[in-house]
Scaffold this motif. Structure first.
Motif, short mmCIF file in Angstrom:
data_model
loop_
_atom_site.label_atom_id
_atom_site.label_comp_id
_atom_site.label_asym_id
_atom_site.label_seq_id
_atom_site.Cartn_x
_atom_site.Cartn_y
_atom_site.Cartn_z
N ARG A 17 5.25 0.00 3.76
CA ARG A 17 6.60 0.09 3.62
C ARG A 17 7.23 1.40 4.02
NH1 ARG A 17 7.70 -1.06 -2.67
NH2 ARG A 17 6.53 0.88 -2.54
N SER A 18 8.17 1.76 4.35
CA SER A 18 8.89 2.93 4.90
C SER A 18 8.41 4.08 3.99
CB SER A 18 10.18 2.75 5.06
OG SER A 18 10.86 2.43 3.73
N ASP A 19 8.32 3.99 2.89
CA ASP A 19 7.82 5.01 2.09
C ASP A 19 6.14 5.25 1.93
OD1 ASP A 19 7.60 2.87 0.40
OD2 ASP A 19 8.44 3.97 -1.37
N SER A 20 5.41 4.42 2.56
CA SER A 20 4.08 4.59 2.66
C SER A 20 3.71 5.63 3.47
CB SER A 20 3.42 3.25 2.88
OG SER A 20 3.99 2.08 2.42
N PHE A 21 2.64 6.37 2.77
CA PHE A 21 1.98 7.39 3.58
C PHE A 21 0.91 6.74 4.43
CE2 PHE A 21 3.06 9.79 -0.21
CZ PHE A 21 3.70 10.79 0.11
N ILE B 148 0.96 -1.32 0.02
CA ILE B 148 -0.08 0.03 -0.08
C ILE B 148 0.92 1.22 0.08
CG2 ILE B 148 -1.45 1.33 1.22
CD1 ILE B 148 -2.56 -1.45 2.56
N ASP B 149 0.62 2.13 -0.99
CA ASP B 149 1.47 3.46 -0.91
C ASP B 149 0.87 4.43 0.06
OD1 ASP B 149 3.29 2.46 -2.89
OD2 ASP B 149 1.51 2.53 -4.27
N MET B 150 -0.46 4.48 0.09
CA MET B 150 -1.15 5.49 0.98
C MET B 150 -2.41 4.89 1.54
SD MET B 150 -2.67 9.43 -0.01
CE MET B 150 -1.12 10.10 -0.63
N LEU B 151 -2.28 4.68 3.17
CA LEU B 151 -3.38 4.11 3.52
C LEU B 151 -4.11 5.19 4.37
CD1 LEU B 151 -4.73 1.57 4.58
CD2 LEU B 151 -3.13 1.31 6.55
N VAL B 152 -5.42 5.43 4.23
CA VAL B 152 -6.08 6.23 4.78
C VAL B 152 -7.03 5.72 5.97
CG1 VAL B 152 -7.97 8.22 4.71
CG2 VAL B 152 -6.32 7.64 2.72
#
Lengths: 572, 283
Positions: free
Chosen positions: A86-90, A67-71
């Motif tokens: 991951r460490s670069d996920s929002f 997941i790149d961005m989790l709201v």
């Protein structure tokens, strides 16, 4: 660009579905291809809903794992999905509810504080989240504001503005507090116009274009939205849409409509389909065209109503007592759903027999990008092929079940003055009267079976080959919705230096041995990919073609098969 | 001018003395007297002795599945409401296997005339009990006598919103012809329950049984009064059988309430080709 995966989660009943669809429409209007997927329990309120949207500048066939961005509209969203970060996920969250415990790009958004300040309701957290997401991705609010306007315009300008200010608040918060984290990847790009549409909606749209006049159904997840969409369109399409008392009434009503001469269809899932089975056999012997939309969900019985599975293939193929021709089509993408639905209506008319369009929850309820141009061209150009439907007999006496070389007899629309005939569920003579005579029985059985040969010669299509079958080390065999995950797996394997091909079947039954066998008898490594536990298409291939595929990737926990699992299968 | 002969198909295979002969003749007579032809009626048959009429009557027809004649007729009527649409089925078919369809067709007021052969047994499967059998009736499937009380077709039809409910006796063909003509001319859902002795398997509900227990509704009976109608339907439980129109009401039929087929039938409609408006939902 690599696929970007945006995901939102929250409590069921609080607008996650609408919000996810809005996000898909926004990125689509910005010129990106989308693929989304909703997970929801079979409840109206109180469970946990999530919505994934994958987007890219190239068509998206399957969602990636990370997941790149989790709201997170609640803590449960974070807890359930943090292993995919991951460490670069929002991670978007409200510190009033929880603080993410991990090395992610943590974006605090004070949802509750904004709601209190602007006197909003809990559901408006979604609009704040959309505003914040768009800001982080470098987009503006123009499209979101436009969508909110269409959604609320009936309630007046004040309501529109009231809702828009929540989007603005989320957006402004990012610009003020998290400007350094903005990743401008959602920039407007030129792309042919795409529709954001689900499999069910595509079936409904193609049915309307195909001049289906009568659609009959009883609500059943995941097929229900076909009924509601078509019901909603009745004034524009002129279709009559009937919600009957049960699935047995449903299919017999459609049979009655078809008998009268109009294109008719039904839609259901496994349980409702089970109730229709005797009538499918009736349509088979009485030679009545019928399109049946069957959207699979995990069974047996009530099973897992809101999840996905390809568990009804063999049931669909064998549905109906006795022997009669039946065609089963299984689209694997939204384009295929559109084209095969149009074809299904033609085939039903041409062969005067039931045609099943097999979908599943993943294909039925996920939105994908469908070329608007493709749809508009078909709207202009599609002409129904009604086969041997006639308005008056070519000679007297008219024989409804006349023996013919191709197995198909002229079908007279009832009402022509001077003629009459019966459609008979009993074995019958050429004129429709009941018979138990040996020779007449054999003739009519052979006539109906002949349609299968005619279909093989005229309309059957073998597997689509994706990749180079001769160069491939591994050949995946897929049908229906596993096409997408397999396509993405092939792309990943290509990067790892593995040459693969995919044999994707859409015309899953009947199968022409002559056409299909050459693809499956090469000295190659074949891997069967199915979203079920029995490897049903593998069994069907063994039954119809006489080949056995030993290696299988099967998934049956209600979740769609993933490209990661398919990639892994190659190395084990 | 057409005659009964125009509607006459194969020689029936019914048992000599069976009430089906009279019902078959009455249906053909009523159709002729109403000026209909085999080309402008649609008959949807169930499965059973009555359904076998499919081969004995000439008309556009469907001989479908046991219990399912009614939904086929509903679909046909939705597609082409200009055709006179008739269901011919037996009590087991229509009130048993297809009971759910009966309840819902009545409340929909579909413009269909259902002619039900009520002989209180399953004839074609050689004499098992039907849902209309009297409590205690002994049959192959109920050797100790049926436990249930009989299903009340007329009461159900009235309660569920049918707009024409009548009962006839196969032993009085002339009366039956008259009732069928009234039912066929009625716009909306009509039920004609025909009491019909099964001479082979039912030795209790015979011609003389019905002659003794049935009576014609008097001229002063008000069929538009639903309370009176409901009282009449209850006489079943006293083994009394009123004959005639039990209940009648004018109400719009189902197809008349669908605006898209107000001007032309679905079959004759002009194909719309402007779906571009629908696409706005998806952008």
């Amino acid at each position: 660009m690599e696929q970007f995966l945006w995901k939102i989660g929250g409590e069921a009943g609080f607008g996650i579905l609408t919000t996810g669809t809005m996000f898909s429409k926004i990125v689509s209007r910005l010129g990106y291809y989308i693929f989304d997927y909703i997970q929801y329990p079979s409840l109206i309120r109180g469970g946990h809903n999530t919505y994934d949207v994958g987007f890219s500048d190239a068509p998206v066939h399957d969602l990636k794992a990370n997941i790149d961005m989790l709201v997170c509209l609640n803590k449960e969203t974070f807890d359930n999905h943090k292993e995919r970060l991951r460490s670069d996920s929002f991670v978007i969250y409200d510190s009033k509810e929880f603080i993410p415990d991990g090395p992610y790009i943590n974006i605090e958004v004070p949802f509750n504080e904004i709601l209190t300040k602007l006197k909003g309701q809990v559901i408006m957290k979604n609009t704040i989240a959309l505003g914040a997401s768009l800001a982080l991705l470098g987009a503006d609010l123009a499209i979101l504001n436009d969508l909110l306007k269409s959604q609320f315009k009936k309630k007046g300008e004040d309501v529109v503005r009231f809702n828009q200010q929540f989007a603005q608040a989320g957006y402004d918060h990012i610009l003020k507090q998290h400007k350094a984290h903005i990743k401008s990847i959602l920039l407007r790009r030129d792309n042919p116009k795409q529709l954001v549409i689900t499999g069910n909606e595509t079936f409904a749209l193609a049915s309307s274009i195909a001049d289906c006049c009568l659609y009959v159904a009883y609500p059943m997840t995941p097929a229900s939205s076909v009924l509601s969409v078509l019901a909603n369109w009745q004034m524009q399409t002129g279709m009559v849409v009937r919600h009957a008392e049960d699935e047995i009434a449903v299919i017999n009503t459609a049979i009655g409509g078809s008998l009268a001469g109009v294109r008719s269809a039904v839609g259901t899932s496994g349980g409702g389909f089970a109730l229709m089975v005797e009538s499918i056999s009736f349509a088979g012997i009485a030679e009545i065209p019928l399109v049946i939309f069957l959207s699979q969900r995990p069974g047996p019985a009530t099973g897992m109503p809101t999840w996905t599975e390809q568990g009804d293939l063999l049931f669909a193929v064998h549905a109906g007592h006795g022997e009669f021709p039946k065609i089963v089509l299984a689209p694997g993408s939204i384009d295929e759903m559109f084209k095969l639905t149009l074809k299904a209506y033609d085939l039903a008319d041409i062969y005067q027999t039931p045609v099943i369009v097999l979908s599943d929850m993943l294909l039925s309820e996920s939105h994908r990008s469908l070329s608007k141009d493709l749809v508009e061209t078909q709207i202009k150009e599609y002409k129904p092929n009604r086969g041997k439907l006639i308005e008056k007999p070519d000679k007297e006496p008219y024989l409804r079940y006349k023996m013919t070389e191709d197995g198909v007899s002229a079908r007279l629309i009832p009402g022509f003055e001077g003629s009459y005939y019966q459609s008979n569920s009993y074995e019958h003579l050429e004129d429709g009267h009941t018979t138990e005579e040996s020779i007449e029985r054999i003739n009519q059985v052979d006539k109906r079976s002949q349609k299968i040969q005619t279909y093989f010669e005229s309309h059957f299509v073998g597997p689509t080959i994706i990749g180079d079958i001769e160069k491939a080390e591994v050949i995946f065999v897929t049908w229906g919705s596993t096409k997408g995950a397999t396509l993405r797996a092939q792309q990943e394997l290509d990067k790892k230096g593995k040459n693969t091909a995919q044999l994707h079947f859409t015309h899953v039954f009947p199968l022409s041995e002559k056409i299909v066998a050459p693809y499956l008898t090469k000295k190659k490594r074949y891997i069967l990919v199915e979203n079920n536990s029995h490897g049903q298409f593998g069994k069907l291939l063994r039954q119809e073609i006489g080949v056995s595929i030993m290696e299988k990737v099967l998934r049956y926990d209600g979740r769609p098969i993933t490209s990661e699992e398919i990639v892994q299968s190659v190395f084990t | 001018m057409l005659t009964v002969q125009d509607f006459t198909g194969y020689q029936p295979t019914w048992c000599p003395g069976c009430g089906n002969w009279a019902i078959g003749a009455a249906i053909k007579t009523a159709l002729v007297q109403l000026g209909l032809s085999p080309s402008n009626v649609f008959l949807s048959f169930g499965i059973g002795c009555s359904g076998n009429m499919n081969d004995f009557v000439n008309a556009y027809a469907s001989h479908g599945l046991h219990g399912r004649a009614l939904p086929v007729a509903i679909g046909f009527k939705l597609a082409n409401h200009h055709m006179k649409t008739i269901v011919v089925a037996g009590d087991g078919d229509f009130y048993g296997e297809g009971g759910n369809h009966f309840l819902h067709a009545a409340r929909g007021n579909h413009d269909i005339c259902a002619i039900i052969h009520d002989n209180r047994v399953y004839g074609l499967t050689t004499g098992q009990v039907a849902p209309t059998a009297q409590k205690g009736y002994r049959s192959k499937s109920t050797p100790a006598g049926i436990i249930e009380v009989p299903l009340d077709p007329l009461g159900l039809a009235v309660a569920q919103g049918a707009t024409f409910v009548a009962q006839a006796f196969a032993g009085d063909t002339m009366h039956l012809v008259g009732l069928l003509k009234d039912a066929l001319q009625h716009k909306g859902f009509s039920l004609v329950n025909v009491l019909q002795p099964c001479v082979t398997f039912n030795k209790i509900n015979t011609f003389s049984y019905y002659i003794q227990r049935s009576y014609k509704l008097p001229a002063e009976y008000d069929a538009t009064n639903i309370q009176e109608a409901q009282k009449k339907t209850l006489e079943l439980h006293e083994e009394k059988f009123p004959l005639g129109i039990i209940y009648k009401k004018d109400k719009p039929a189902y197809h008349e309430q669908i605006s898209q087929i107000a001007e032309t039938s679905l079959l004759k409609r002009k194909v719309p080709r402007n779906f571009t408006e629908l696409l706005t939902d998806f952008v």
